[in-house]
Design a protein around this motif. Structure first.
Motif, short mmCIF file in Angstrom:
data_model
loop_
_atom_site.label_atom_id
_atom_site.label_comp_id
_atom_site.label_asym_id
_atom_site.label_seq_id
_atom_site.Cartn_x
_atom_site.Cartn_y
_atom_site.Cartn_z
N ARG A 104 0.84 -1.18 0.00
CA ARG A 104 0.00 0.00 0.00
C ARG A 104 0.89 1.24 0.00
NH1 ARG A 104 -3.13 -3.65 -0.79
NH2 ARG A 104 -4.63 -4.55 0.68
N GLU A 105 0.82 2.02 -1.08
CA GLU A 105 1.54 3.29 -1.17
C GLU A 105 3.03 3.14 -0.85
OE1 GLU A 105 0.03 6.03 -2.26
OE2 GLU A 105 -1.88 4.99 -2.42
N VAL A 106 3.63 2.06 -1.32
CA VAL A 106 5.03 1.80 -1.00
C VAL A 106 5.93 2.72 -1.83
CG1 VAL A 106 6.89 0.12 -1.29
CG2 VAL A 106 4.76 -0.54 -0.17
N ALA A 107 6.91 3.31 -1.16
CA ALA A 107 7.90 4.16 -1.82
C ALA A 107 9.27 3.88 -1.24
CB ALA A 107 7.54 5.63 -1.63
N LYS A 108 10.28 4.02 -2.08
CA LYS A 108 11.66 3.91 -1.64
C LYS A 108 12.46 5.05 -2.24
CE LYS A 108 15.34 2.32 0.32
NZ LYS A 108 15.50 2.40 1.79
N LEU A 109 12.96 5.92 -1.36
CA LEU A 109 13.80 7.04 -1.77
C LEU A 109 15.22 6.78 -1.31
CD1 LEU A 109 11.51 10.02 -0.65
CD2 LEU A 109 11.37 8.63 -2.74
N PHE A 110 16.18 6.91 -2.22
CA PHE A 110 17.58 6.76 -1.86
C PHE A 110 18.20 8.15 -1.74
CE2 PHE A 110 16.87 2.61 -3.96
CZ PHE A 110 17.32 1.78 -2.94
N GLY A 111 18.94 8.36 -0.68
CA GLY A 111 19.59 9.64 -0.47
C GLY A 111 19.59 10.02 1.00
N LYS A 122 18.39 11.65 4.37
CA LYS A 122 17.18 12.02 5.11
C LYS A 122 15.90 11.97 4.26
CE LYS A 122 19.64 14.95 8.42
NZ LYS A 122 19.76 16.32 9.02
N PRO A 123 15.60 10.82 3.68
CA PRO A 123 14.37 10.73 2.87
C PRO A 123 13.10 10.91 3.69
CG PRO A 123 15.31 8.56 3.23
CD PRO A 123 16.32 9.54 3.74
N GLU A 124 13.20 10.65 5.01
CA GLU A 124 12.01 10.75 5.86
C GLU A 124 11.41 12.15 5.90
OE1 GLU A 124 15.71 11.37 8.32
OE2 GLU A 124 15.03 9.86 6.86
N ARG A 125 12.17 13.16 5.48
CA ARG A 125 11.64 14.53 5.50
C ARG A 125 10.49 14.71 4.51
NH1 ARG A 125 16.40 17.49 1.89
NH2 ARG A 125 17.46 15.51 1.50
N PHE A 126 10.37 13.77 3.56
CA PHE A 126 9.29 13.86 2.58
C PHE A 126 8.10 12.96 2.94
CE2 PHE A 126 13.06 15.03 0.04
CZ PHE A 126 12.63 16.26 -0.44
N VAL A 127 8.15 12.33 4.11
CA VAL A 127 7.10 11.40 4.51
C VAL A 127 6.13 12.08 5.47
CG1 VAL A 127 6.60 9.20 5.64
CG2 VAL A 127 8.64 9.43 4.20
N VAL A 142 4.72 9.19 1.13
CA VAL A 142 5.56 10.23 0.56
C VAL A 142 4.67 11.37 0.09
CG1 VAL A 142 7.08 10.84 -1.36
CG2 VAL A 142 7.46 8.72 -0.11
N ALA A 143 4.92 12.57 0.62
CA ALA A 143 4.09 13.73 0.32
C ALA A 143 4.91 14.76 -0.46
CB ALA A 143 3.54 14.33 1.61
N ALA A 144 5.36 14.37 -1.63
CA ALA A 144 6.13 15.28 -2.49
C ALA A 144 6.10 14.75 -3.90
CB ALA A 144 7.57 15.40 -1.99
N LEU A 145 6.27 15.65 -4.87
CA LEU A 145 6.34 15.26 -6.26
C LEU A 145 7.74 14.73 -6.58
CD1 LEU A 145 4.48 18.29 -7.89
CD2 LEU A 145 3.57 16.00 -7.45
N PRO A 146 7.85 13.83 -7.55
CA PRO A 146 9.18 13.33 -7.92
C PRO A 146 10.17 14.44 -8.25
CG PRO A 146 7.48 11.99 -8.93
CD PRO A 146 6.77 13.14 -8.29
N ALA A 203 8.41 4.51 2.84
CA ALA A 203 7.04 4.77 3.26
C ALA A 203 6.13 3.66 2.75
CB ALA A 203 6.57 6.12 2.73
N GLY A 204 4.93 3.58 3.33
CA GLY A 204 3.93 2.62 2.90
C GLY A 204 3.87 1.38 3.77
N GLU A 205 3.06 0.42 3.35
CA GLU A 205 2.87 -0.83 4.08
C GLU A 205 3.12 -2.01 3.15
OE1 GLU A 205 -0.71 0.38 7.17
OE2 GLU A 205 -1.22 -0.36 5.17
N ILE A 206 3.73 -3.05 3.69
CA ILE A 206 3.88 -4.32 2.97
C ILE A 206 3.26 -5.40 3.85
CG2 ILE A 206 5.49 -6.01 2.06
CD1 ILE A 206 7.40 -3.72 1.47
N LEU A 207 2.20 -5.98 3.36
CA LEU A 207 1.41 -6.93 4.15
C LEU A 207 1.65 -8.35 3.67
CD1 LEU A 207 -1.95 -4.91 4.13
CD2 LEU A 207 -0.13 -4.84 5.85
N PHE A 208 2.13 -9.20 4.55
CA PHE A 208 2.29 -10.62 4.27
C PHE A 208 1.29 -11.37 5.12
CE2 PHE A 208 4.35 -14.70 5.50
CZ PHE A 208 4.28 -15.31 4.26
#
Length: 343
Positions: free
Chosen positions: A9-16, A18-23, A28-32, A82-87
Motif C-alpha cells: 500500500r503506497e510503497v515508496a523507496k527514496l535513496f539519499g 534524510k528521505p524521511e523529511r518527505f514522509v 511520501v508527500a512530495a512530487l518526484p 514509506a507505505g505498508e507491505i502486508l504478508f
C-alpha cells in the motif's frame, strides 16, 4: 480475488540523505521533481498491488524502472521509505526484527540473477545451506537437499562444486536452494537474464514445471515481455518507479493504459497471447460451422485450421455458441489490427 498472500500500500523507496523529511502520515508527500531537486532518487513511488496465493505475478520494466528495488522491499531485503507491505495480512515493517527474520528464513525463497552460490561448497552444501541457517540437523538438511536436487534434475552432481557446472546447472542449484525451506513466497529476480537464449527457455520451462507441481506464489522480475507472457498469470509494468498497469498479458495487449505500455507490448506474439474470446465476432445464425473452438483457447492453437477454411468456426463457452472466428479475425491478429470482442 481472495485475501492476498502479499500486498503493498503506497510503497515508496527514496535513496539519499534524510528521505524521511518527505514522509507524512506514512506516505511520501512530495512530487518526484521535488525529491530529485533535493538530491534524492525516487526508486519506487506510490506502488499498490495485491498478489494472490498460488499466483505467478511478474513485475517488469526497463532497466532503472524500479522493479528490482520493489522486489527487495517486498521480500524484506530493503526497508521502504514509506507505505505498508502486508504478508498474510501482517505489516512486515511493524514486525519485530526476529519475526521478520523467521519469515524470511522459513516462508520466503529467493533466486538471484548472478546465482549467488557459495564457491567453497558443493551442490549438496549449497542447497542445504539455508537449512543449516535454520538450525536443522545434518541428516535432515542433507535429506531435504537431496530431494530438491533430484527435483531440479541434478541428481548425481551432489558432490560437484559450482565452478564445475554450466550456467544453467548453477541456476538449477539456486532454484533448489531457494525451494529447500519450502517457501510460501518464491521471489525470482531476473534469474535467467545472464543465460544463453536456449538455456533461458529451458529454465523457463523448469519454472513452469515446478509451479505445476508445487503451486507456489511466485513474484518474478524480468525486462522481457516474451518471458513474462510464458510464465505469468498477471503482469505489472513499471516506469520511473511507478506501476503503470497491472493485468493479464491479453489485457495489456488489447487495452494498454499508456503509450509506454503500448510500446512495451507492440511486438508481443499476439497469436500466443490472445484467445478466441478476444477476437471473435458476434454470433450469427450460421448452421454450417467448420468446427468449434473453446473461448479460452489461444489463437496459435487454431489459427491454421481457421485460415484453411472457407467457413467460420463457432466459439463456444460451456457448450454455448458465443461468437464466431473467421479468416478476417486471423488477419486482424497477424497485422495487429484491433477488433472489438463480442464478450
Amino acid at each position: 480475488m481472495t485475501e492476498p498472500i502479499l500486498a503493498c500500500r503506497e510503497v515508496a523507496k527514496l535513496f539519499g540523505t534524510k528521505p524521511e523529511r518527505f514522509v507524512r502520515d506514512g506516505r511520501v508527500a512530495a512530487l518526484p521533481a521535488e525529491i530529485v531537486a533535493a538530491g534524492l532518487i525516487p526508486a519506487v513511488m506510490d506502488v499498490n498491488l495485491e498478489i494472490a496465493r498460488g499466483e505467478t505475478f511478474v513485475i517488469m520494466g526497463l532497466s532503472g524502472s524500479g522493479k528490482s528495488t520493489l522486489v527487495r522491499c517486498l521480500s524484506g531485503l530493503v526497508a521502504p521509505t514509506a507505505g505498508e507491505i502486508l504478508f498474510e495480512g501482517r505489516d512486515l515493517l511493524r514486525m519485530p526484527e526476529q519475526e521478520l527474520i523467521r519469515i524470511r528464513r522459513h516462508q520466503m525463497g529467493m533466486v538471484f540473477q548472478n546465482f549467488a552460490l557459495l564457491p567453497h561448497l558443493t551442490v549438496l552444501g549449497n542447497v542445504a545451506f539455508p537449512l543449516d541457517v535454520q538450525g536443522r540437523s545434518k541428516a535432515e538438511r542433507e535429506a531435504r537437499a537431496r530431494e530438491m536436487i533430484k527435483l531440479v534434475g541434478l541428481n548425481g552432481r551432489e558432490d560437484h562444486f559450482p565452478r564445475e557446472l554450466s550456467g544453467g546447472q548453477q541456476q538449477r542449484v539456486g532454484i533448489a536452494r531457494s525451494l529447500a525451506v519450502g517457501p510460501d513466497l518464491w521471489f525470482l529476480d531476473e534469474p535467467f537474464s545472464a543465460l544463453d537464449p536456449l538455456i533461458r527457455r529451458e529454465m523457463q520451462d523448469e519454472v513452469l514445471r515446478l509451479q505445476a507441481m508445487l503451486k507456489k506464489t511466485i513474484v518474478f522480475i524480468t525486462h522481457d515481455f516474451d518471458e513474462a507472457v510464458r510464465i505469468a498469470d498477471r503482469i505489472a509494468i513499471m516506469k520511473d518507479g511507478r506501476v503503470v498497469q497491472i493485468g493479464t498479458a491479453e489485457e495489456l495487449v488489447l487495452a494498454p493504459a499508456t503509450d509506454y505500455v503500448r510500446a512495451f507490448t507492440r511486438d508481443a506474439p499476439r497469436a500466443k497471447i490472445l484467445t478466441a474470446r478476444s477476437v471473435m465476432a458476434p454470433a450469427r445464425e450460421i448452421a454450417d460451422f467448420a468446427g468449434e473452438i473453446d473461448a479460452g483457447q489461444r489463437i496459435a492453437a487454431f489459427a491454421h485450421d481457421v485460415e484453411q477454411s472457407d467457413r467460420p468456426f463457432a466459439v463456444v463457452d460451456a457448450g454455448r455458441v458465443i461468437g464466431v472466428v473467421d479468416r478476417l479475425a486471423m488477419i486482424d491478429v497477424l497485422v495487429g489490427r484491433e477488433r472489438k470482442s463480442a464478450a
